[in-house]
Design a protein around this motif. Structure first.
Motif, short mmCIF file in Angstrom:
data_model
loop_
_atom_site.label_atom_id
_atom_site.label_comp_id
_atom_site.label_asym_id
_atom_site.label_seq_id
_atom_site.Cartn_x
_atom_site.Cartn_y
_atom_site.Cartn_z
N VAL A 251 7.57 -2.43 10.85
CA VAL A 251 6.42 -1.97 10.55
C VAL A 251 6.31 -1.24 9.55
O VAL A 251 5.44 -1.37 8.66
CB VAL A 251 5.78 -1.23 11.99
CG1 VAL A 251 4.56 -0.49 11.71
CG2 VAL A 251 5.79 -2.26 13.15
N LYS A 252 7.24 0.00 9.20
CA LYS A 252 7.25 0.64 8.07
C LYS A 252 7.29 -0.45 6.93
O LYS A 252 6.63 0.04 5.71
CB LYS A 252 8.35 1.51 8.09
CG LYS A 252 8.28 2.40 9.07
CD LYS A 252 9.51 3.64 8.92
CE LYS A 252 9.25 4.77 10.17
NZ LYS A 252 10.07 5.66 9.92
N LYS A 253 7.93 -1.30 6.71
CA LYS A 253 8.28 -2.27 5.65
C LYS A 253 6.69 -3.11 5.48
O LYS A 253 6.31 -3.04 4.45
CB LYS A 253 9.33 -3.35 5.78
CG LYS A 253 9.45 -4.19 4.70
CD LYS A 253 10.58 -5.21 5.01
CE LYS A 253 10.68 -6.24 3.93
NZ LYS A 253 11.76 -7.03 4.17
N TRP A 254 5.88 -3.49 6.52
CA TRP A 254 4.66 -4.07 6.50
C TRP A 254 3.64 -3.06 5.90
O TRP A 254 2.83 -3.21 5.09
CB TRP A 254 4.22 -4.67 7.78
CG TRP A 254 2.96 -5.14 7.72
CD1 TRP A 254 1.75 -4.59 8.36
CD2 TRP A 254 2.59 -6.48 7.31
NE1 TRP A 254 0.81 -5.53 7.99
CE2 TRP A 254 1.30 -6.40 7.35
CE3 TRP A 254 3.24 -7.47 7.01
CZ2 TRP A 254 0.34 -7.62 7.06
CZ3 TRP A 254 2.74 -8.71 6.43
CH2 TRP A 254 1.26 -8.77 6.65
N TRP A 255 3.72 -1.91 6.28
CA TRP A 255 2.85 -0.54 5.84
C TRP A 255 2.93 -0.71 4.19
O TRP A 255 2.02 -0.32 3.67
CB TRP A 255 2.75 0.43 6.65
CG TRP A 255 2.47 0.69 7.85
CD1 TRP A 255 1.86 -0.27 8.65
CD2 TRP A 255 2.72 1.58 8.90
NE1 TRP A 255 1.67 0.12 10.03
CE2 TRP A 255 2.13 1.28 10.09
CE3 TRP A 255 3.57 2.78 8.57
CZ2 TRP A 255 2.44 2.13 11.41
CZ3 TRP A 255 3.66 3.67 10.03
CH2 TRP A 255 3.21 3.12 11.10
N ALA A 256 4.28 -0.51 4.01
CA ALA A 256 4.39 -0.28 2.54
C ALA A 256 3.99 -1.56 1.84
O ALA A 256 3.51 -1.23 0.48
CB ALA A 256 5.99 -0.29 2.27
N PHE A 257 4.08 -2.71 2.21
CA PHE A 257 3.36 -3.91 1.68
C PHE A 257 2.02 -3.99 1.48
O PHE A 257 1.54 -4.37 0.59
CB PHE A 257 4.02 -5.32 2.54
CG PHE A 257 3.73 -6.51 1.89
CD1 PHE A 257 3.92 -7.03 0.61
CD2 PHE A 257 2.96 -7.13 2.82
CE1 PHE A 257 3.40 -8.28 0.51
CE2 PHE A 257 2.45 -8.78 2.46
CZ PHE A 257 2.66 -9.12 1.13
N MET A 258 1.40 -3.54 2.51
CA MET A 258 -0.13 -3.42 2.46
C MET A 258 -0.79 -2.32 1.89
O MET A 258 -1.85 -2.20 1.97
CB MET A 258 -0.66 -3.61 4.08
CG MET A 258 -0.05 -4.66 4.72
SD MET A 258 -0.91 -6.29 4.17
CE MET A 258 -2.53 -6.17 4.20
N ALA A 259 0.08 -1.21 1.45
CA ALA A 259 -0.52 0.02 1.25
C ALA A 259 -1.43 0.04 -0.23
O ALA A 259 -2.44 0.64 -0.08
CB ALA A 259 0.71 1.21 0.69
N ASP A 260 -1.27 -0.88 -1.00
CA ASP A 260 -2.13 -1.31 -2.21
C ASP A 260 -3.43 -1.93 -1.64
O ASP A 260 -4.66 -1.74 -2.54
CB ASP A 260 -1.53 -1.93 -3.18
CG ASP A 260 -1.22 -3.49 -3.00
OD1 ASP A 260 -1.02 -3.63 -1.69
OD2 ASP A 260 -1.23 -4.41 -3.88
N ALA A 261 -3.53 -2.39 -0.49
CA ALA A 261 -4.78 -3.03 -0.11
C ALA A 261 -5.67 -2.26 0.88
O ALA A 261 -6.75 -2.74 0.91
CB ALA A 261 -4.34 -4.40 0.78
#
Length: 104
Positions: A73-83
């Motif tokens: 989940v933390k990795k996904w959040w980092a991946f989505m942070a720019d959007a």
């Protein structure tokens, strides 16, 4: 079965990228959500306000918002942070919504 709803906020101009990333949802994240008891998860967009509306059906006591300590989940959040609008830990800024009507 519990129903959960919350809103999040998309950054301007990120609709297509947000859709693309979710259409390519990581298999390990999909499995994690299913294993946590989510049987349905929909996200809708109000393009006038860039507000995302999320709806989940959950068996048990946890929804996706309760998986904050999971590495996937933390990795996904980092991946989505720019959007999307995020908190300092990259978790989406979200507001839980109260259900005031349900028709079966």
């Amino acid at each position: 079965m519990k129903r959960l709803a919350f809103k999040m906020y998309l950054n301007p101009g990120q609709k297509e990228e947000y859709k693309k990333r979710h259409n390519e949802l990581w298999p390990e994240l999909h499995k994690l959500l299913k294993d946590a008891g989510l049987s349905e998860y929909s996200i809708f967009l109000d393009e006038e306000t860039n507000t995302l509306f999320a709806f989940q059906k959950v068996s048990g006591d946890v929804g996706s918002q309760d998986l904050a300590n999971n590495a996937i989940v933390k990795k996904w959040w980092a991946f989505m942070a720019d959007a999307m609008r995020v908190n300092p830990d990259n978790s989406p800024v979200s507001v839980e919504l109260e259900e005031i009507f349900y028709m079966e």
